[in-house]
Design an enzyme around this catalytic site. Structure first.
Site, mmCIF file in Angstrom:
data_model
loop_
_atom_site.group_PDB
_atom_site.id
_atom_site.type_symbol
_atom_site.label_atom_id
_atom_site.label_comp_id
_atom_site.label_asym_id
_atom_site.label_seq_id
_atom_site.Cartn_x
_atom_site.Cartn_y
_atom_site.Cartn_z
ATOM 1 N N PRO A 169 0.898 -1.242 -0.184
ATOM 2 C CA PRO A 169 -0.099 0.354 0.108
ATOM 3 C C PRO A 169 1.178 1.344 0.156
ATOM 4 O O PRO A 169 1.854 1.150 0.378
ATOM 5 C CB PRO A 169 -0.872 0.144 1.693
ATOM 6 C CG PRO A 169 -0.494 -1.694 1.909
ATOM 7 C CD PRO A 169 0.590 -2.121 1.435
ATOM 8 N N PRO A 170 0.102 2.554 -0.422
ATOM 9 C CA PRO A 170 1.208 3.607 -0.505
ATOM 10 C C PRO A 170 1.540 3.693 0.898
ATOM 11 O O PRO A 170 0.505 3.293 1.867
ATOM 12 C CB PRO A 170 -0.415 4.820 -0.668
ATOM 13 C CG PRO A 170 -0.958 3.910 -1.475
ATOM 14 C CD PRO A 170 -1.284 2.839 -1.051
ATOM 15 N N GLU B 91 -22.488 11.140 20.273
ATOM 16 C CA GLU B 91 -21.420 9.801 20.773
ATOM 17 C C GLU B 91 -21.780 9.030 22.024
ATOM 18 O O GLU B 91 -20.669 7.965 22.297
ATOM 19 C CB GLU B 91 -19.756 10.536 20.968
ATOM 20 C CG GLU B 91 -19.930 11.591 19.973
ATOM 21 C CD GLU B 91 -19.677 11.403 18.195
ATOM 22 O OE1 GLU B 91 -19.213 10.523 18.347
ATOM 23 O OE2 GLU B 91 -20.127 12.093 17.239
#
Length: 639
Positions: free
Chosen positions: A197-198, A419
């Site tokens: 992956p990058p 939340e």
């Protein structure tokens, strides 16, 4: 581009002014004062016999004549000497012999265009050499050469990829002691493909190989080969490999090779496509290497599935080294590398940071440490403390805090309940990741967030995914339970939950009714490198069953979340009220609330950007919140 055009325009103006000056000078030199009258030789002879001439000056093919009354005349005599002109009396007049004058006007208009063309040609090549050498060396390679006698990166600068480093040690040993391998008949791979992956360190690892071996290192991107002119890419490939052979032993590194290495036959130009010609030249050069030439080709890509099969066959890129996202031990090692020369406070615990950054790549961790250093410098500190590092984690994931924004108390209450619902459900469900931090301070595009600690895992169980869906839907359920209404704040949560449920049914085979089967065939356009619409390989009746299974998973998880929040409504209210006051709750405070213990004193004010208001300022984002995870899962699922 504008400054360059301005400079060229000024140069052209100066050149035109110079030319006009030369023309004016030549004209004045050609016509000084009043032009004298021209008379034939016969009249000059007659005037000489009549004693009308005072002075004669010989100027080559012309005679300048001054009469007794001062009149200026001239006469053309050609190449004949003045003494050979019959009848001309030179005894009674003045006679001067002067060299012929230069006709500047004729010279200028004869040689001027040639000189002007030469000046323009020189300026064009001079600018091309100083600014962009493509006009001179259009087909030459643009590869950057790093000398081997001054290594800047070694394996000590690379962490978190121990298996990859061990495998690439063979390349270093081959470049240093080639005879040890050839004596046993071994041949080092000509091409090594780095896949990952990058941000996992592919380019850094390639430079470390060259630094360890102490050999020259040619670095170029795959996109630098391709041009709009046919044959330029192939010419640059030939020039690159010629340079590499002259610097042997050396390493060629081609970054993002998928820019030229995609499947052939996928372009619009067919066999005449410039990208395919470039790829053909790379294949030819790699297969045509002399076995005595110590040139190793490294390439990096995060899309190995779209590379041409001829590029991956033995004899070319016949070895593949995978660089995956680092685990907790790898992240700790990477953090040690990036904090080696930075002043850390004694209380900084890199092991704890490694646990909080599951899914981070090496580039993410480097950015995290840099952001922490910037925050510490902004506060005027001498050391980087743990609070800056933890703040940087949230900043890298979701963006900076926006404390200067203001919202109404009602929206702040909705955000807090949203939340708190996420956090309470995550705490109560056995397979969910436990909450680590809750905040109702807007950050990035989010009005609030709940961060959970995610362990490194390769596989996701069905019970784990079901609990994750319930946690995502708990914010929506909390709003419905408290206010008997819902808001748009749960949009991203619902989208993520639906995506997980859909993958469970059509990709993971986790449906009791449909069984272990995959549905839908995703076709991919190799040339574009992206997926197109899914091809339906099942009947309409099966499609209805898929929809019912997805709907059943969502509804069941929503009921689980609602039951948890209903049974623990008092904890939900207490958690929300505390969150409204403190705005951010850390792990210690959450554990105390869930256990019914007294809350520890609040931590120091959060780090804020210059110009922002105090922590007591109210936030202005909408009630949209989310369950914030460091990164998506990297194992058997893509949740």
């Amino acid at each position: 581009m504008k400054p360059k055009f301005r400079i060229r325009g000024l140069s052209l103006i100066y050149l035109l002014i110079l030319i006009c000056g030369i023309v004016l000078f030549a004209w004045l030199a050609r016509t000084p004062g009043t032009a004298p009258q021209e008379i034939p030789i016969s009249q000059v002879v007659t005037m000489s016999q009549n004693r009308e001439i005072k002075k004669i000056t010989d100027n080559g093919q012309w005679m300048d004549i001054t009469t007794q009354d001062g009149t200026l005349l001239k006469s053309y005599k050609g190449d004949v000497s003045i003494f050979d002109i019959t009848g001309l009396d030179l005894n009674n007049l003045e006679y001067n012999m002067e060299p012929a004058s230069i006709d500047w006007f004729t010279i200028l208009f004869t040689w001027g265009p040639i000189l002007l063309f030469g000046v323009l040609l020189f300026l064009m090549f001079f600018r091309a050499r100083g600014v962009n050498n493509q006009a001179i060396s259009f087909g030459r390679s643009n590869a950057r050469l790093f000398p081997g006698d001054k290594p800047q990166v070694t394996f000590n600068d690379v962490a978190g990829v121990d298996e990859a480093k061990q495998e690439l040690h063979e390349v270093v040993d081959f470049l240093k002691t080639r005879e040890r391998f050839t004596s046993l008949g071994a041949r080092i791979p000509r091409g090594i493909l780095l896949v990952g992956p990058p941000g996992t360190g592919k380019t850094l690892l390639a430079r470390a190989i060259a630094g360890e071996a102490g050999v020259p290192f040619f670095s170029i991107s795959g996109s630098e080969f391709v041009e709009m002119f046919v044959g330029v890419g192939a010419s640059r490939v030939r020039d690159l490999f010629e340079q590499a052979k002259r610097h042997s032993p050396c390493i060629i590194f081609i970054d993002e090779i998928d820019a030229v290495g995609r499947h052939r036959g996928a372009g619009l130009g067919g066999s005449h496509d410039e990208r395919e010609q470039t790829l053909n030249q790379i294949l030819t050069e790699m297969d045509g290497f002399d076995t005595n030439v110590n040139v190793i080709v490294l390439a990096a890509t995060n899309r190995p599935d779209i590379l041409d099969p001829a590029l991956l066959r033995p004899g070319r890129f016949d070895r593949r080294v995978v660089l995956d996202l680092p685990d907790v031990n790898g992240r700790a090692a990477i953090l040690k590398v990036h904090t080696k020369n930075k002043p850390l406070a004694p209380a900084v615990n890199l092991e704890t940071l490694a646990k909080e950054t599951a899914g981070f790549s090496g580039a993410d961790l480097a950015n995290l440490v840099n952001e922490a250093a910037i925050l510490a410098a902004r506060q005027g500190q001498k050391n980087i403390e743990m609070k800056e590092l933890e703040e940087s984690i949230d900043k890298v994931i979701a963006g900076p805090e926006r404390r200067s924004k203001r919202i109404s108390p009602k929206e702040k209450e909705i955000t807090a309940y949203h939340e708190a619902g996420h956090a309470l459900a995550a705490q109560m469900l056995p397979n969910a990741d436990k909450p680590h931090k809750i905040s109702i301070i807007p950050r990035g595009m989010m009005g609030g967030y709940t961060k959970t600690l995610q362990e490194d895992r390769e596989f996701w169980s069905r019970s784990k995914l079901l609990d994750e869906i319930a946690v995502l839907l708990a914010g929506h359920s909390s709003e419905k339970l408290i206010f008997d209404d819902v808001t748009t704040g749960a949009q991203s949560d619902i989208k993520r939950a639906t995506g997980i449920a859909r993958k469970m049914v059509i990709d993971f085979g986790m449906s009791d009714k449909l069984g272990p089967r995959s549905f839908g065939d995703k076709q991919e356009m190799v040339f574009l490198g992206r997926e197109i619409a899914e091809q339906k390989d099942y009947s309409d009746k099966t499609a209805d069953a898929i929809d019912k299974e997805i709907d059943g998973i969502i509804r069941s998880a929503y009921e689980v979340a609602t039951k948890i929040l209903t049974d623990n409504k008092d904890k939900l209210v207490q958690l929300t009220e505390t969150l409204i006051v403190r705005e951010t709750l850390e792990t210690e405070e959450l554990e105390a609330l869930f256990k019914g213990e007294p809350l520890p004193p609040p931590k120091s004010a959060a780090i804020s950007s210059p110009g922002t208001k105090s922590p007591e300022a109210k936030s202005t984002q909408s009630a949209e919140g989310t369950v914030l995870k460091p990164r998506p899962a990297t194992g058997g699922s893509t949740v």
